[in-house]
Design a protein around this motif. Structure first.
Motif, PDB file in Angstrom:
ATOM      1  N   ALA A  97       1.684  42.324 130.117  1.00 30.54           N
ATOM      2  CA  ALA A  97       2.913  41.549 130.261  1.00 30.54           C
ATOM      3  C   ALA A  97       2.707  40.109 129.770  1.00 30.54           C
ATOM      4  CB  ALA A  97       3.360  41.553 131.720  1.00 30.54           C
ATOM      5  N   GLU A  98       1.590  39.496 130.175  1.00 34.62           N
ATOM      6  CA  GLU A  98       1.293  38.129 129.731  1.00 34.62           C
ATOM      7  C   GLU A  98       1.073  38.087 128.219  1.00 34.62           C
ATOM      8  OE1 GLU A  98       1.288  35.286 131.222  1.00 34.62           O
ATOM      9  OE2 GLU A  98       0.952  35.549 133.372  1.00 34.62           O
ATOM     10  N   MET A  99       0.374  39.077 127.682  1.00 35.99           N
ATOM     11  CA  MET A  99       0.080  39.112 126.246  1.00 35.99           C
ATOM     12  C   MET A  99       1.346  39.292 125.416  1.00 35.99           C
ATOM     13  SD  MET A  99      -3.304  41.502 126.112  1.00 35.99           S
ATOM     14  CE  MET A  99      -4.887  40.941 126.760  1.00 35.99           C
ATOM     15  N   LEU A 100       2.292  40.076 125.906  1.00 35.47           N
ATOM     16  CA  LEU A 100       3.532  40.289 125.166  1.00 35.47           C
ATOM     17  C   LEU A 100       4.325  38.991 125.030  1.00 35.47           C
ATOM     18  CD1 LEU A 100       4.608  43.755 126.604  1.00 35.47           C
ATOM     19  CD2 LEU A 100       3.960  43.259 124.229  1.00 35.47           C
ATOM     20  N   ILE A 129     -12.103  47.748 131.541  1.00 33.81           N
ATOM     21  CA  ILE A 129     -12.291  47.358 130.134  1.00 33.81           C
ATOM     22  C   ILE A 129     -11.851  48.476 129.196  1.00 33.81           C
ATOM     23  CG2 ILE A 129     -13.990  46.687 128.394  1.00 33.81           C
ATOM     24  CD1 ILE A 129     -15.619  45.482 130.804  1.00 33.81           C
ATOM     25  N   MET A 130     -12.175  49.719 129.539  1.00 34.86           N
ATOM     26  CA  MET A 130     -11.765  50.839 128.682  1.00 34.86           C
ATOM     27  C   MET A 130     -10.253  51.004 128.665  1.00 34.86           C
ATOM     28  SD  MET A 130     -14.268  52.103 127.056  1.00 34.86           S
ATOM     29  CE  MET A 130     -13.516  53.619 126.478  1.00 34.86           C
ATOM     30  N   LEU A 131      -9.596  50.763 129.781  1.00 39.21           N
ATOM     31  CA  LEU A 131      -8.139  50.842 129.822  1.00 39.21           C
ATOM     32  C   LEU A 131      -7.529  49.806 128.869  1.00 39.21           C
ATOM     33  CD1 LEU A 131      -5.433  51.786 130.978  1.00 39.21           C
ATOM     34  CD2 LEU A 131      -5.851  50.330 132.981  1.00 39.21           C
ATOM     35  N   PHE A 132      -7.985  48.575 128.945  1.00 37.92           N
ATOM     36  CA  PHE A 132      -7.501  47.528 128.038  1.00 37.92           C
ATOM     37  C   PHE A 132      -7.842  47.864 126.584  1.00 37.92           C
ATOM     38  CE2 PHE A 132      -6.718  44.927 131.686  1.00 37.92           C
ATOM     39  CZ  PHE A 132      -5.953  43.846 131.271  1.00 37.92           C
ATOM     40  N   ALA A 133      -9.112  48.193 126.341  1.00 41.68           N
ATOM     41  CA  ALA A 133      -9.573  48.378 124.961  1.00 41.68           C
ATOM     42  C   ALA A 133      -8.893  49.557 124.288  1.00 41.68           C
ATOM     43  CB  ALA A 133     -11.088  48.544 124.947  1.00 41.68           C
ATOM     44  N   ARG A 134      -8.803  50.675 124.962  1.00 45.91           N
ATOM     45  CA  ARG A 134      -8.166  51.850 124.352  1.00 45.91           C
ATOM     46  C   ARG A 134      -6.682  51.598 124.059  1.00 45.91           C
ATOM     47  NH1 ARG A 134     -10.333  57.189 124.246  1.00 45.91           N
ATOM     48  NH2 ARG A 134     -12.599  56.976 123.990  1.00 45.91           N
ATOM     49  N   MET A 135      -5.991  50.938 124.982  1.00 49.54           N
ATOM     50  CA  MET A 135      -4.556  50.710 124.790  1.00 49.54           C
ATOM     51  C   MET A 135      -4.280  49.658 123.715  1.00 49.54           C
ATOM     52  SD  MET A 135      -2.758  52.789 126.682  1.00 49.54           S
ATOM     53  CE  MET A 135      -3.909  53.907 125.858  1.00 49.54           C
ATOM     54  N   LEU A 136      -5.081  48.610 123.653  1.00 51.14           N
ATOM     55  CA  LEU A 136      -4.866  47.578 122.643  1.00 51.14           C
ATOM     56  C   LEU A 136      -5.320  48.041 121.259  1.00 51.14           C
ATOM     57  CD1 LEU A 136      -5.998  44.411 124.644  1.00 51.14           C
ATOM     58  CD2 LEU A 136      -3.659  45.161 124.171  1.00 51.14           C
ATOM     59  N   HIS A 137      -6.372  48.826 121.219  1.00 48.97           N
ATOM     60  CA  HIS A 137      -6.893  49.319 119.941  1.00 48.97           C
ATOM     61  C   HIS A 137      -6.004  50.421 119.370  1.00 48.97           C
ATOM     62  CE1 HIS A 137      -9.997  51.815 117.615  1.00 48.97           C
ATOM     63  NE2 HIS A 137      -9.866  50.693 116.929  1.00 48.97           N
ATOM     64  N   GLY A 138      -5.506  51.290 120.234  1.00 46.40           N
ATOM     65  CA  GLY A 138      -4.783  52.466 119.763  1.00 46.40           C
ATOM     66  C   GLY A 138      -3.322  52.232 119.437  1.00 46.40           C
ATOM     67  N   PHE A 139      -2.733  51.139 119.964  1.00 49.43           N
ATOM     68  CA  PHE A 139      -1.279  50.993 119.843  1.00 49.43           C
ATOM     69  C   PHE A 139      -0.877  49.534 119.619  1.00 49.43           C
ATOM     70  CE2 PHE A 139      -2.373  54.539 122.566  1.00 49.43           C
ATOM     71  CZ  PHE A 139      -1.709  55.584 121.943  1.00 49.43           C
ATOM     72  N   GLU A 140       0.189  49.378 118.848  1.00 49.33           N
ATOM     73  CA  GLU A 140       0.860  48.092 118.762  1.00 49.33           C
ATOM     74  C   GLU A 140       1.892  48.039 119.884  1.00 49.33           C
ATOM     75  OE1 GLU A 140       2.583  47.535 114.965  1.00 49.33           O
ATOM     76  OE2 GLU A 140       0.661  47.545 113.872  1.00 49.33           O
ATOM     77  N   TRP A 141       1.933  46.920 120.578  1.00 50.48           N
ATOM     78  CA  TRP A 141       2.836  46.775 121.714  1.00 50.48           C
ATOM     79  C   TRP A 141       3.829  45.659 121.438  1.00 50.48           C
ATOM     80  CZ3 TRP A 141       2.476  50.170 125.764  1.00 50.48           C
ATOM     81  CH2 TRP A 141       1.300  50.930 125.852  1.00 50.48           C
ATOM     82  N   ILE A 190       7.877  47.887 131.250  1.00 51.70           N
ATOM     83  CA  ILE A 190       8.265  48.861 130.228  1.00 51.70           C
ATOM     84  C   ILE A 190       8.084  48.179 128.871  1.00 51.70           C
ATOM     85  CG2 ILE A 190      10.072  50.374 129.355  1.00 51.70           C
ATOM     86  CD1 ILE A 190       9.193  51.037 132.205  1.00 51.70           C
ATOM     87  N   ALA A 191       7.259  48.774 128.015  1.00 48.91           N
ATOM     88  CA  ALA A 191       6.980  48.168 126.704  1.00 48.91           C
ATOM     89  C   ALA A 191       7.043  49.242 125.622  1.00 48.91           C
ATOM     90  CB  ALA A 191       5.611  47.486 126.710  1.00 48.91           C
ATOM     91  N   ARG A 192       7.269  48.801 124.391  1.00 44.42           N
ATOM     92  CA  ARG A 192       7.342  49.723 123.263  1.00 44.42           C
ATOM     93  C   ARG A 192       5.958  49.847 122.632  1.00 44.42           C
ATOM     94  NH1 ARG A 192      11.571  51.637 120.532  1.00 44.42           N
ATOM     95  NH2 ARG A 192      12.964  50.120 121.526  1.00 44.42           N
ATOM     96  N   ALA A 193       5.502  51.088 122.450  1.00 45.77           N
ATOM     97  CA  ALA A 193       4.187  51.342 121.851  1.00 45.77           C
ATOM     98  C   ALA A 193       4.342  52.097 120.540  1.00 45.77           C
ATOM     99  CB  ALA A 193       3.315  52.144 122.819  1.00 45.77           C
ATOM    100  N   MET A 194       3.521  51.711 119.544  1.00 40.96           N
ATOM    101  CA  MET A 194       3.501  52.406 118.261  1.00 40.96           C
ATOM    102  C   MET A 194       2.045  52.599 117.840  1.00 40.96           C
ATOM    103  SD  MET A 194       6.512  50.274 116.271  1.00 40.96           S
ATOM    104  CE  MET A 194       5.899  48.701 116.907  1.00 40.96           C
ATOM    105  N   PRO A 195       1.693  53.779 117.349  1.00 37.45           N
ATOM    106  CA  PRO A 195       0.312  54.008 116.907  1.00 37.45           C
ATOM    107  C   PRO A 195      -0.076  53.030 115.811  1.00 37.45           C
ATOM    108  CG  PRO A 195       1.511  56.079 117.070  1.00 37.45           C
ATOM    109  CD  PRO A 195       2.523  55.004 117.227  1.00 37.45           C
ATOM    110  N   ARG A 196      -1.306  52.497 115.884  1.00 40.11           N
ATOM    111  CA  ARG A 196      -1.758  51.543 114.873  1.00 40.11           C
ATOM    112  C   ARG A 196      -3.007  52.031 114.128  1.00 40.11           C
ATOM    113  NH1 ARG A 196      -6.009  48.245 116.248  1.00 40.11           N
ATOM    114  NH2 ARG A 196      -5.292  46.640 114.782  1.00 40.11           N
ATOM    115  N   LEU A 197      -3.471  53.239 114.443  1.00 42.67           N
ATOM    116  CA  LEU A 197      -4.658  53.795 113.792  1.00 42.67           C
ATOM    117  C   LEU A 197      -4.255  54.950 112.876  1.00 42.67           C
ATOM    118  CD1 LEU A 197      -7.067  53.979 116.884  1.00 42.67           C
ATOM    119  CD2 LEU A 197      -6.854  52.112 115.221  1.00 42.67           C
ATOM    120  N   PRO A 198      -5.113  55.333 111.938  1.00 40.46           N
ATOM    121  CA  PRO A 198      -4.838  56.531 111.124  1.00 40.46           C
ATOM    122  C   PRO A 198      -4.633  57.739 112.033  1.00 40.46           C
ATOM    123  CG  PRO A 198      -6.701  55.332 110.240  1.00 40.46           C
ATOM    124  CD  PRO A 198      -6.393  54.696 111.567  1.00 40.46           C
ATOM    125  N   GLU A 199      -3.807  58.651 111.590  1.00 43.27           N
ATOM    126  CA  GLU A 199      -3.440  59.798 112.426  1.00 43.27           C
ATOM    127  C   GLU A 199      -4.659  60.585 112.901  1.00 43.27           C
ATOM    128  OE1 GLU A 199      -0.576  63.778 112.223  1.00 43.27           O
ATOM    129  OE2 GLU A 199      -0.498  62.248 110.640  1.00 43.27           O
TER     130      GLU A 199
END
Length: 536
Positions: free
Chosen positions: A340-343, A484-496, A521-530
């Protein structure tokens, strides 16, 4: 009749000395108590509101809910970093000073190593059988040894790493599936993060993500939702300053309704736990199970010096309850508030994802082996713990003898309840510049090693993460890796990004506690190759 009266007189006169002795003993005890009480009163207690006779400040507590906000206002009005509030006959000492907190948790650790003997703690811990809520004594020593040496030791965590990674994979898969649902990628971040935490601890304890069938998209089923909701209900009422905690004779009346809600929630949790535990014990007894697959197997397999089971059935059930309530709240709350703060400051998300990309690349998912290099991500997490802890009130410590703190300035009577205010310490303006601003860089600037292996732990207690001393959290490594894994996986895997109907994220707190008022509630989009999402 007269002769009978005369014959009884010698007995009467014989009783008089005994009555005088009894009266004198009681009077001397009363006099001693008064002298000691007066002596203690001349010693300087920390500042606080003037208490009523006998009941202390209970009327004010009941009139000002939630109690944590009332305590916050008292300390602000008194302009103090240590306060004393008398509830019934118990002195409740509250702290926002890191220095005094360190003195209590380190220098005087042996004095403040106990916990309250209140109804809520007794009920949740199965009669003080586990680790977190148990008063200082042999039972606590036994269960802490089990926790530290058998359940969260480095060796055990390494053995269970595969299960944690599978749940991190499932987290990514589930959010990826949401990107094509709910109006085009709208994600309930609170729901996702809480159930990731629940999945992790269920896998580690029961070797199962779900109590039921779950959902095809990797999400929780009805059973898991009910289970997690019940755990958060327990956490809400466990440290809620119930009136019966300070006036035990009122327990049965349940004047504030806490007892009813706590009983209902623990009953729901044990509805799922107990059959699995009892069935597993039976499997070991009949030889159907012979090797350890999870933490429940470990607890069942422990033996004492005579090769008998080390733990009773009730101790096993209580310890599992402990692990459940200790695992799910901090990681999930941290990620919801952090995102929320990062958005609202997109440049922070950009810095975090740039760091992750430089360490991991975009062809694979983040692994626990990457954690040591993700210092900006860890700085973001530390900043969330500082600014937005799951609750302002930390687990209560109880003084086991009279003592003084703050360079002998304040007297703390035996039996006092000492509470570290997590948000009060983290937002202390004497310690932190711009205390209400979300600024991860401050943790990198203060780290003497610069960008080398920043930790979530904070022994100086300038912010409260896992505590320090005898009652610190033994699961620090597990809790850190989960968060850390929760943050890292979500920030790495998706644009928010912020949902299309909003411009910024509302950062209001709940009226009842320090959680976010509205689920994020936030919008997520994949940011890595499929192919990076094709997780086996």
């Amino acid at each position: 009749m007269g002769s009978a009266l005369i014959s009884s007189l010698p007995l009467f006169w014989c009783l008089i000395p005994l009555l005088l002795v009894g009266f004198s003993t009681r009077f001397l005890k009363f006099l001693k108590h008064q002298i000691l009480s007066k002596s203690k009163q001349t010693r300087s207690l920390p500042p606080g509101p003037k208490p009523w006779p006998i009941i202390g400040n209970l009327p004010e507590m009941l009139a000002n809910r939630p109690t944590s906000r009332w305590i916050h206002n008292i300390m602000n009005d008194l302009n103090t970093e240590i306060a004393c509030i008398r509830l019934g006959n118990i002195h409740v000492v509250t702290l926002t000073s890191p220095e005094i907190a360190c003195e209590i948790m380190t220098k005087q650790d042996s004095v403040f190593a106990s916990r309250p003997r209140n109804w809520s703690s007794e009920h949740v811990s199965g009669g003080f059988l586990s680790t977190i809520l148990v008063p200082y004594g042999e039972q606590w020593k036994k269960m802490k040894k089990v926790m530290a040496n058998e359940l969260v030791s480095p060796k055990r965590l390494q053995q269970l790493q595969v299960k944690r990674m599978e749940e991190s994979d499932n987290l990514v898969r589930y959010v990826y599936n949401q990107c094509n649902k709910n109006g085009g990628g709208l994600v309930d971040v609170r729901f996702v993060s809480r159930h990731f935490s629940g999945n992790i601890i269920r896998r580690l304890v029961f070797n199962a993500r779900h109590f039921g069938k779950g959902r095809e998209d990797g999400g929780p089923g009805f059973e898991e939702v009910e289970h997690i909701d019940a755990i958060f209900t327990v956490l809400r009422y466990l440290f809620a300053f119930s009136i019966s905690d300070y006036v035990p004779c009122l327990r049965e009346l349940d004047l504030d309704g806490h007892k009813k809600e706590l009983k209902k929630a623990t009953k729901l949790i044990t509805k799922y736990h107990d059959p699995l535990i009892e069935d597993r014990i039976q499997q070991w007894k009949i030889g159907k199970r012979t090797h350890q697959e999870d933490l429940l197997d470990v607890l069942i397999s422990l033996k004492d010096a005579k090769h008998n089971p080390l733990l009773t059935l009730d101790e096993i059930k209580s310890q599992i309850m402990d692990m459940m309530i200790a695992t799910v709240d901090n990681p999930s709350n941290a990620f919801e508030w952090g995102l929320a703060e990062m958005l609202n400051q997109p440049e922070i998300i950009q810095k975090a994802t740039k760091e992750i990309d430089s360490v991991v690349g975009k062809e694979r998912q983040v692994q626990e082996s990457d954690i040591s290099k993700l210092n900006y991500v860890k700085a973001c997490i530390r900043e969330v713990f500082r600014l937005h802890p799951i609750d302002d009130i930390n687990a209560t410590h109880v003084s086991m003898e009279d003592t003084f703190v703050a360079n002998n300035t304040y007297f703390i009577p035996k039996g006092s309840h000492v509470v570290l205010r997590r948000q009060g310490i983290g937002q202390n303006p004497r310690i932190w510049k711009e205390p209400f601003k979300f600024k991860p860089e401050r943790h990198l600037e203060e780290n003497q090693d610069g960008f080398k292996n920043l930790s979530l732990n904070e022994p100086s207690l300038k912010l409260i993460t896992f505590g320090t001393g005898r009652r610190s959290c033994p699961g620090m490594v597990l809790g850190s890796s989960m968060t850390i894994m929760l943050f890292a996986r979500m920030l790495h895997g998706f644009e928010w990004c912020v949902p299309s109907n909003e411009t910024t994220i509302d950062l209001s707190e709940s009226e009842q506690d320090t959680t976010k008022a509205k689920p994020l509630i936030a919008r997520a989009m994949p940011r890595l190759p499929e192919e990076a999402y094709q997780i086996s």
